[in-house]
Write a protein that holds these residues in place. Structure first.
Motif, PDB file in Angstrom:
ATOM      1  N   GLY A   8      50.885  52.441  17.202  1.00 31.07           N
ATOM      2  CA  GLY A   8      52.014  52.342  16.275  1.00 31.07           C
ATOM      3  C   GLY A   8      53.353  52.403  16.990  1.00 31.07           C
ATOM      4  N   GLY A   9      53.455  53.280  18.004  1.00 32.57           N
ATOM      5  CA  GLY A   9      54.703  53.361  18.763  1.00 32.57           C
ATOM      6  C   GLY A   9      55.003  52.068  19.499  1.00 32.57           C
ATOM      7  N   ALA A  10      53.967  51.491  20.119  1.00 29.11           N
ATOM      8  CA  ALA A  10      54.168  50.229  20.837  1.00 29.11           C
ATOM      9  C   ALA A  10      54.500  49.095  19.871  1.00 29.11           C
ATOM     10  CB  ALA A  10      52.912  49.887  21.635  1.00 29.11           C
ATOM     11  N   GLY A  11      53.805  49.050  18.728  1.00 30.01           N
ATOM     12  CA  GLY A  11      54.092  48.002  17.747  1.00 30.01           C
ATOM     13  C   GLY A  11      55.495  48.104  17.192  1.00 30.01           C
ATOM     14  N   PHE A  12      55.945  49.333  16.930  1.00 27.06           N
ATOM     15  CA  PHE A  12      57.301  49.532  16.418  1.00 27.06           C
ATOM     16  C   PHE A  12      58.333  49.125  17.460  1.00 27.06           C
ATOM     17  CE2 PHE A  12      60.952  52.427  15.569  1.00 27.06           C
ATOM     18  CZ  PHE A  12      61.292  51.932  14.315  1.00 27.06           C
ATOM     19  N   ALA A  13      58.094  49.479  18.722  1.00 30.38           N
ATOM     20  CA  ALA A  13      59.045  49.142  19.791  1.00 30.38           C
ATOM     21  C   ALA A  13      59.142  47.623  19.973  1.00 30.38           C
ATOM     22  CB  ALA A  13      58.614  49.808  21.097  1.00 30.38           C
ATOM     23  N   PHE A  14      58.000  46.939  20.012  1.00 30.20           N
ATOM     24  CA  PHE A  14      58.025  45.481  20.161  1.00 30.20           C
ATOM     25  C   PHE A  14      58.632  44.815  18.934  1.00 30.20           C
ATOM     26  CE2 PHE A  14      55.101  45.939  23.731  1.00 30.20           C
ATOM     27  CZ  PHE A  14      55.477  44.870  24.540  1.00 30.20           C
ATOM     28  N   GLY A  15      58.356  45.364  17.741  1.00 25.35           N
ATOM     29  CA  GLY A  15      58.943  44.793  16.535  1.00 25.35           C
ATOM     30  C   GLY A  15      60.456  44.898  16.530  1.00 25.35           C
ATOM     31  N   LEU A  16      60.967  46.059  16.945  1.00 30.25           N
ATOM     32  CA  LEU A  16      62.421  46.212  17.038  1.00 30.25           C
ATOM     33  C   LEU A  16      63.009  45.277  18.085  1.00 30.25           C
ATOM     34  CD1 LEU A  16      63.016  50.079  16.865  1.00 30.25           C
ATOM     35  CD2 LEU A  16      63.396  48.379  15.078  1.00 30.25           C
ATOM     36  N   ALA A  17      62.385  45.230  19.265  1.00 30.11           N
ATOM     37  CA  ALA A  17      62.920  44.395  20.343  1.00 30.11           C
ATOM     38  C   ALA A  17      62.942  42.924  19.941  1.00 30.11           C
ATOM     39  CB  ALA A  17      62.087  44.591  21.614  1.00 30.11           C
ATOM     40  N   ASN A  18      61.861  42.439  19.357  1.00 33.95           N
ATOM     41  CA  ASN A  18      61.792  41.025  19.001  1.00 33.95           C
ATOM     42  C   ASN A  18      62.588  40.702  17.746  1.00 33.95           C
ATOM     43  OD1 ASN A  18      60.148  40.748  21.185  1.00 33.95           O
ATOM     44  ND2 ASN A  18      58.269  40.397  20.044  1.00 33.95           N
ATOM     45  N   GLY A  19      62.800  41.699  16.889  1.00 32.31           N
ATOM     46  CA  GLY A  19      63.631  41.456  15.713  1.00 32.31           C
ATOM     47  C   GLY A  19      65.111  41.435  16.036  1.00 32.31           C
ATOM     48  N   LEU A  20      65.514  42.204  17.051  1.00 27.00           N
ATOM     49  CA  LEU A  20      66.935  42.301  17.394  1.00 27.00           C
ATOM     50  C   LEU A  20      67.354  41.329  18.483  1.00 27.00           C
ATOM     51  CD1 LEU A  20      67.225  46.209  17.429  1.00 27.00           C
ATOM     52  CD2 LEU A  20      68.051  44.656  15.648  1.00 27.00           C
ATOM     53  N   SER A  21      66.395  40.864  19.279  1.00 30.04           N
ATOM     54  CA  SER A  21      66.732  40.012  20.421  1.00 30.04           C
ATOM     55  C   SER A  21      65.952  38.709  20.362  1.00 30.04           C
ATOM     56  CB  SER A  21      66.428  40.749  21.736  1.00 30.04           C
ATOM     57  OG  SER A  21      66.539  39.874  22.843  1.00 30.04           O
ATOM     58  N   ALA A  22      66.668  37.609  20.258  1.00 26.46           N
ATOM     59  CA  ALA A  22      66.018  36.296  20.251  1.00 26.46           C
ATOM     60  C   ALA A  22      65.362  36.014  21.598  1.00 26.46           C
ATOM     61  CB  ALA A  22      67.046  35.208  19.926  1.00 26.46           C
ATOM     62  N   ARG A  23      65.942  36.511  22.674  1.00 25.25           N
ATOM     63  CA  ARG A  23      65.362  36.285  23.998  1.00 25.25           C
ATOM     64  C   ARG A  23      64.024  37.016  24.133  1.00 25.25           C
ATOM     65  NH1 ARG A  23      69.178  37.215  29.086  1.00 25.25           N
ATOM     66  NH2 ARG A  23      70.141  35.424  28.035  1.00 25.25           N
ATOM     67  N   SER A  24      63.985  38.270  23.667  1.00 27.21           N
ATOM     68  CA  SER A  24      62.739  39.021  23.717  1.00 27.21           C
ATOM     69  C   SER A  24      61.679  38.372  22.839  1.00 27.21           C
ATOM     70  CB  SER A  24      62.984  40.461  23.259  1.00 27.21           C
ATOM     71  OG  SER A  24      61.779  41.192  23.192  1.00 27.21           O
ATOM     72  N   ARG A  25      62.086  37.898  21.676  1.00 30.56           N
ATOM     73  CA  ARG A  25      61.135  37.243  20.774  1.00 30.56           C
ATOM     74  C   ARG A  25      60.573  35.969  21.385  1.00 30.56           C
ATOM     75  NH1 ARG A  25      64.109  37.481  16.819  1.00 30.56           N
ATOM     76  NH2 ARG A  25      65.029  35.415  16.725  1.00 30.56           N
ATOM     77  N   ALA A  26      61.425  35.193  22.024  1.00 27.40           N
ATOM     78  CA  ALA A  26      60.962  33.960  22.664  1.00 27.40           C
ATOM     79  C   ALA A  26      60.010  34.255  23.815  1.00 27.40           C
ATOM     80  CB  ALA A  26      62.160  33.146  23.161  1.00 27.40           C
ATOM     81  N   LEU A  27      60.219  35.389  24.467  1.00 32.10           N
ATOM     82  CA  LEU A  27      59.403  35.726  25.627  1.00 32.10           C
ATOM     83  C   LEU A  27      58.028  36.274  25.254  1.00 32.10           C
ATOM     84  CD1 LEU A  27      59.280  36.065  28.736  1.00 32.10           C
ATOM     85  CD2 LEU A  27      60.231  38.372  28.413  1.00 32.10           C
ATOM     86  N   THR A  28      57.948  37.106  24.193  1.00 30.11           N
ATOM     87  CA  THR A  28      56.697  37.833  23.935  1.00 30.11           C
ATOM     88  C   THR A  28      56.006  37.504  22.619  1.00 30.11           C
ATOM     89  OG1 THR A  28      57.873  39.696  22.894  1.00 30.11           O
ATOM     90  CG2 THR A  28      57.543  39.779  25.289  1.00 30.11           C
ATOM     91  N   ASP A  29      56.730  36.987  21.630  1.00 27.20           N
ATOM     92  CA  ASP A  29      56.131  36.857  20.300  1.00 27.20           C
ATOM     93  C   ASP A  29      54.961  35.879  20.285  1.00 27.20           C
ATOM     94  OD1 ASP A  29      56.255  37.453  17.360  1.00 27.20           O
ATOM     95  OD2 ASP A  29      56.549  35.284  17.290  1.00 27.20           O
ATOM     96  N   THR A  30      55.074  34.757  20.970  1.00 29.43           N
ATOM     97  CA  THR A  30      53.985  33.774  20.976  1.00 29.43           C
ATOM     98  C   THR A  30      52.709  34.384  21.539  1.00 29.43           C
ATOM     99  OG1 THR A  30      55.536  31.939  21.209  1.00 29.43           O
ATOM    100  CG2 THR A  30      53.240  31.529  21.832  1.00 29.43           C
ATOM    101  N   SER A  31      52.818  35.112  22.633  1.00 28.40           N
ATOM    102  CA  SER A  31      51.642  35.743  23.238  1.00 28.40           C
ATOM    103  C   SER A  31      51.049  36.791  22.305  1.00 28.40           C
ATOM    104  CB  SER A  31      52.020  36.388  24.574  1.00 28.40           C
ATOM    105  OG  SER A  31      52.503  35.423  25.483  1.00 28.40           O
ATOM    106  N   LEU A  32      51.916  37.582  21.656  1.00 30.57           N
ATOM    107  CA  LEU A  32      51.416  38.617  20.754  1.00 30.57           C
ATOM    108  C   LEU A  32      50.733  38.003  19.537  1.00 30.57           C
ATOM    109  CD1 LEU A  32      54.371  41.183  20.880  1.00 30.57           C
ATOM    110  CD2 LEU A  32      52.099  41.410  21.908  1.00 30.57           C
TER     111      LEU A  32
END
Length: 266
Positions: free
Chosen positions: A76-100
């Motif tokens: 849950g902690g990891a999911g929340f951290a990645f959700g915040l990072a990808n929701g707030l940063s388009a660069r982070s979302r482009a980097l990790t969301d497809t793989s996730l």
């Protein structure tokens, strides 16, 4: 003594389980349900009392709860951290969301043979599976909650001079909380589901292990007891999440109690 509307609705939710248990007990006593198929609730309660007196029941519940909470905290902690990072940063979302998203479509329980090869049958394997199952519901709902924040509210906050931190704490996060709590409750359900499977495959303690041992000795009442305890623990976790949700979102229109109807309009 009159019950409040909230208490009345809470009691109403237990009406169907109570009726089901009474009907189950009645059919079992009448012989309509064989004890070899499904033991009566009284027999299950007697088995639970015997295990509780020996201390075995508390030991297994503690083992299962510890694994569940550890896996939930990590995933849950990891999911929340990645959700915040990808929701707030388009660069982070482009980097990790497809793989996730690719990993999300792999049934995590199908990885059990591989996880056993990685971790053996120790605690690490079960905690890893629970963490993996919990990760994605919380990640997806946190991401959607952040992305679904009203852009007009964000723009208004900027106009009033809010910095990035104040904007996140006072606008974005409160707006995302309903979706985050949805992910939390869904993740709690996945947590127990994953733990049940993990403990019946590779464990030396826990409710799943207790059920498998009871199956070996044809103790059907203990098997049913294990299932009912899982259900009770799941209900307890969901109730705690709902209570936290109601307390945290008391400002939200969907969670506000209706005004008293006994007052006359002036």
């Amino acid at each position: 003594m009159r019950l409040s509307p909230g208490a009345g609705r809470g009691l109403l939710g237990w009406a169907l389980p109570a009726v089901t248990l009474l009907a189950w007990e009645g059919l079992a006593r009448a012989g309509a349900i064989s004890a070899n198929v499904l033991p009566a609730p009284s027999a299950v309660l007697a088995a639970g009392w015997e295990l509780a007196l020996s201390g075995e029941l508390a030991r297994h519940i503690a083992a299962s709860s510890g694994r569940a909470l550890a896996g939930f905290a990590i995933g849950g902690g990891a999911g929340f951290a990645f959700g915040l990072a990808n929701g707030l940063s388009a660069r982070s979302r482009a980097l990790t969301d497809t793989s996730l998203q690719m990993l999300r479509n792999i049934p995590h329980l199908a990885l059990i043979p591989l996880v056993i090869l990685w971790f053996g049958i120790g605690e690490e394997a079960k905690i890893f599976l629970v963490a993996l199952g919990v990760f994605f519901p919380i990640y997806v709902n946190t991401l959607l909650g952040i992305q679904g924040t009203d852009p007009q509210l964000v723009e208004m906050g900027r106009i009033y001079g809010m910095g990035p931190r104040a904007l996140f704490v006072r606008v974005i996060l409160p707006g995302a909380l309903p979706a985050i709590f949805t992910g939390l409750r869904y993740g709690l359900g996945i947590m127990w589901l994953t733990l049940i499977v993990a403990e019946t495959i590779a464990a030396k303690s826990g409710l799943g292990y207790m059920a498998m041992q009871a199956r070996e000795f044809m103790q059907l009442d203990v098997v049913v007891l294990s299932i009912l305890i899982y259900a009770a623990l799941g209900k307890l976790a969901d109730s705690l999440a709902r209570g936290l949700e109601s307390a945290t979102l008391s400002w939200h229109p969907a969670f506000q109690r209706p005004a008293a109807t006994g007052r006359r309009a002036r």
